[in-house]
Design a protein around this motif. Structure first.
Motif, short mmCIF file in Angstrom:
data_model
loop_
_atom_site.label_atom_id
_atom_site.label_comp_id
_atom_site.label_asym_id
_atom_site.label_seq_id
_atom_site.Cartn_x
_atom_site.Cartn_y
_atom_site.Cartn_z
N ASN A 85 -7.76 -2.92 -1.79
CA ASN A 85 -6.54 -2.79 -2.60
C ASN A 85 -5.75 -4.05 -2.83
O ASN A 85 -4.53 -4.00 -2.96
CB ASN A 85 -5.59 -1.76 -1.96
CG ASN A 85 -6.14 -0.35 -2.05
OD1 ASN A 85 -7.10 -0.13 -2.79
ND2 ASN A 85 -5.57 0.56 -1.32
N ARG B 170 1.26 4.60 6.57
CA ARG B 170 1.24 3.31 5.90
C ARG B 170 -0.19 2.80 5.69
O ARG B 170 -0.43 1.95 4.83
CB ARG B 170 2.02 2.27 6.70
CG ARG B 170 3.50 2.58 6.84
CD ARG B 170 4.15 1.66 7.87
NE ARG B 170 3.69 1.95 9.23
CZ ARG B 170 4.10 1.31 10.32
NH1 ARG B 170 4.97 0.32 10.19
NH2 ARG B 170 3.64 1.64 11.51
N ASN C 145 -3.91 2.68 4.50
CA ASN C 145 -4.75 3.23 3.43
C ASN C 145 -6.17 3.49 3.93
O ASN C 145 -6.70 4.57 3.77
CB ASN C 145 -4.77 2.25 2.26
CG ASN C 145 -5.66 2.74 1.13
OD1 ASN C 145 -5.59 3.90 0.75
ND2 ASN C 145 -6.51 1.87 0.61
N ASP C 146 -6.78 2.49 4.55
CA ASP C 146 -8.15 2.62 5.05
C ASP C 146 -8.37 1.59 6.14
O ASP C 146 -7.67 0.58 6.20
CB ASP C 146 -9.16 2.40 3.92
CG ASP C 146 -10.51 3.06 4.21
OD1 ASP C 146 -10.67 3.60 5.32
OD2 ASP C 146 -11.37 3.03 3.32
N THR D 215 -6.28 -1.89 5.39
CA THR D 215 -5.45 -2.15 4.22
C THR D 215 -4.26 -1.20 4.26
O THR D 215 -4.36 -0.07 4.74
CB THR D 215 -6.21 -1.94 2.89
OG1 THR D 215 -5.83 -0.72 2.32
CG2 THR D 215 -7.67 -1.95 3.08
N LYS E 173 -1.15 0.89 2.15
CA LYS E 173 -1.03 1.55 0.85
C LYS E 173 -0.23 0.69 -0.12
O LYS E 173 -0.37 0.80 -1.32
CB LYS E 173 -0.37 2.92 1.03
CG LYS E 173 -1.31 3.90 1.74
CD LYS E 173 -0.70 5.27 1.87
CE LYS E 173 -1.68 6.23 2.52
NZ LYS E 173 -1.10 7.57 2.73
N SER E 174 0.64 -0.14 0.43
CA SER E 174 1.34 -1.13 -0.38
C SER E 174 1.61 -2.32 0.52
O SER E 174 1.53 -2.22 1.74
CB SER E 174 2.66 -0.56 -0.93
OG SER E 174 3.50 -0.18 0.15
#
Length: 516
Positions: A169, A205, A207-208, A225, A227-228
């Motif tokens: 991301n 928080r 993502n992966d 990673t 999410k933001s």
């Protein structure tokens, strides 16, 4: 197990080869070399599982051979052989990052057998791990683990799913972390892995992530990673570290960094492993990154706290186990509190350990303590946490105290005072008659006390002190041999050189060049 032996003395080399074949049919000596130059050629050609090498050899010694191989990206499992008990001979090898064991000559069959069994087990574990890593599991953890360890593996060998997850991301949300679990057993390490996985799965928080354990390095590695982009990641790492600290682990150090586009994953992991030793200054209480390490580095250089040396020497001379442990712990605490760099702490503690060994050698004799001190120096140089540092130093105090049990304690007050007097006057000269007269006893009686309690003659005791001081001066200064000779009480530089070589196997010049 395929072995290359590098040893210039044919009798010793052939003896090692015979002993290897005698210990197990599974051990096969595939190469015999007389010096480091031959060793380099054979090791590159034969790619052995293990290298056994001497330190001092004609044309090229063992240290130079290993350093040359490392420069070419070759770091074989290695056993270093040496006839010298000083740690400095092994320390350079430790810094090369290739030495697994360090054995002093003469080698006993039992010691050699144990070392080879250890090597065989390590090799078997590595091969089993590589076989498991040959096929990536569903979440890519095995591939990630293999990728971190094998320098010849390319990123495009990753399964498609792993490639997608490592894309993560965008660069601002990609992070890499490494967790050191100390010398935790398999079950404890697995519990730590499950704990991290659960915490990451429950964190909104994240993502992966990819999580892989490397038991032989006592570590867990994590790529994730967000999410933001998260401006402050410290809370996540401190949360994960708190979860680990709630487990029955001896140690838990977490180091982390944000990844940039094009970063080499292996190189960044090496950097994270290097950051661990900063826990010596941070007390092991925080998750560490380069920013936190830079904040600690602002303390300034650590002047060696020499005022502790007389204290530890006095405690050893008095056979005071409690005093030795007290001064050792205070010394370690002072260094970890005041140093600006973890290497300053390790260097100071190694010097402190040398002072302890010096006095133990006076009482117990060098030969009886050499084997015990080698692994203590090794442990100390590799310490990554405050606990590991303290334990190595405190074990040195305990081993010294335990060694006193075999030394007679009768008349120890007279001998203790005699040793102190020799320390004060060995540069200017002192005779057995003078020393005995100051105590009101006969020279014959004092001589018998030296032999009975210290196991050496008065003359040998004075010579040993002079040689030890000469080593310190040669290793720590650019003094000429004749200047060192004068400072330690020898008016004839040639005679000093002969005595020094008889004691160490090296001329003063050779010793100084080796320790630059």
């Amino acid at each position: 197990m395929r072995i290359v032996v590098v040893e210039d003395e044919e009798k010793i080399r052939k003896g090692i080869v015979r002993l290897i074949h005698k210990l197990s049919e599974q051990y096969r000596v595939v190469g015999e070399c007389e010096n480091g130059l031959e060793g380099i050629a054979s090791i590159k050609r034969l790619n052995p599982d293990l290298v056994i090498t001497d330190i001092r050899m004609p044309l090229m010694g063992g240290m130079d051979m290993l350093e040359t191989l490392k420069g070419e990206g070759i770091a074989p499992r290695t056993i270093i052989l040496s006839g010298y008990s000083e740690f400095e001979f092994a320390r350079k090898a430790l810094q090369l990052g290739v030495v697994v064991e360090y054995l002093l000559k003469p080698i006993t069959a039992d010691d050699f057998k144990q070392v080879l069994l250890h090597m065989e087990a390590d090799l078997a574990n590595r091969r089993a791990d590589d076989m498991k890593a040959a096929g990536a599991d569903e979440d890519g953890g095995q591939w990630f683990r293999r990728y971190c360890l094998q320098p010849d593996m390319e990123p495009d060998q990753a399964p498609e799913r792993v490639k997608q997850r490592l894309a993560m991301n965008g660069p601002s949300a990609r992070y890499l972390a490494s967790v050191y679990t100390g010398q935790a057993g398999g079950e404890q390490a697995e519990e730590a892995r499950r704990t991290l996985q659960t915490a990451l799965e429950l964190d909104d928080r994240v993502n992966d992530f990819l999580l892989a354990g490397i038991p032989e390095l006592c570590e867990l590695n994590l790529a994730l990673t967000m999410k933001s982009a998260a401006p402050c990641m410290s809370s996540l790492w401190e949360h994960l570290l708190a979860k680990l600290r709630a487990l029955p682990l001896n140690d838990a150090i977490l180091t982390w960094e944000q990844l940039a586009p094009g970063d080499d994953l292996r190189e960044r992991l090496r950097e994270l492993r290097g950051l661990r030793k900063w826990s010596l200054l941070a007390g092991g209480e925080a998750a560490l990154n380069q920013h936190k390490a830079a904040g600690v580095a602002g303390r300034g250089p650590l002047p060696y706290p020499a005022e502790w040396e007389p204290k530890i020497k006095e405690a050893v001379l008095s056979r005071d186990r409690t005093g030795m442990k007290r001064e050792t712990e205070l010394f370690a605490e002072h260094c970890m509190r005041e140093a600006a760099d973890p290497q300053q702490v390790l260097d100071a503690c190694i010097r402190f350990l040398s002072a302890m060994q010096y006095m133990a050698g006076v009482i117990l004799g060098d030969a009886s303590t050499a084997k015990e001190w080698g692994d203590l120096y090794h442990r100390l140089s590799l310490a990554q946490t405050p606990r590991e540092l303290r334990e190595a130093l405190l074990d040195a105090a305990d081993r010294t105290a335990e060694g006193f049990a075999s030394v007679p304690v009768s008349h120890s007050l007279v001998i203790n005072k005699a040793v102190k007097r020799i320390q004060e006057r060995y540069q200017t000269g002192i005779t057995l008659e003078e020393l005995a007269g100051s105590f009101g006893i006969t020279p014959e009686y004092l001589s018998s006390l030296f032999q009975k309690e210290l196991g050496v003659s008065f003359t040998a005791c004075v010579k040993n002190m002079r040689i030890r001081k000469a080593k310190e001066l040669l290793a720590g200064n650019r003094l000429k041999a004749f200047e060192v000779a004068q400072r330690v009480g020898y008016s004839d530089a040639k005679y000093f050189s002969r005595v020094f070589k008889e004691a160490t196997g090296l001329t003063p010049g050779e010793f100084q060049r080796l320790h630059r």
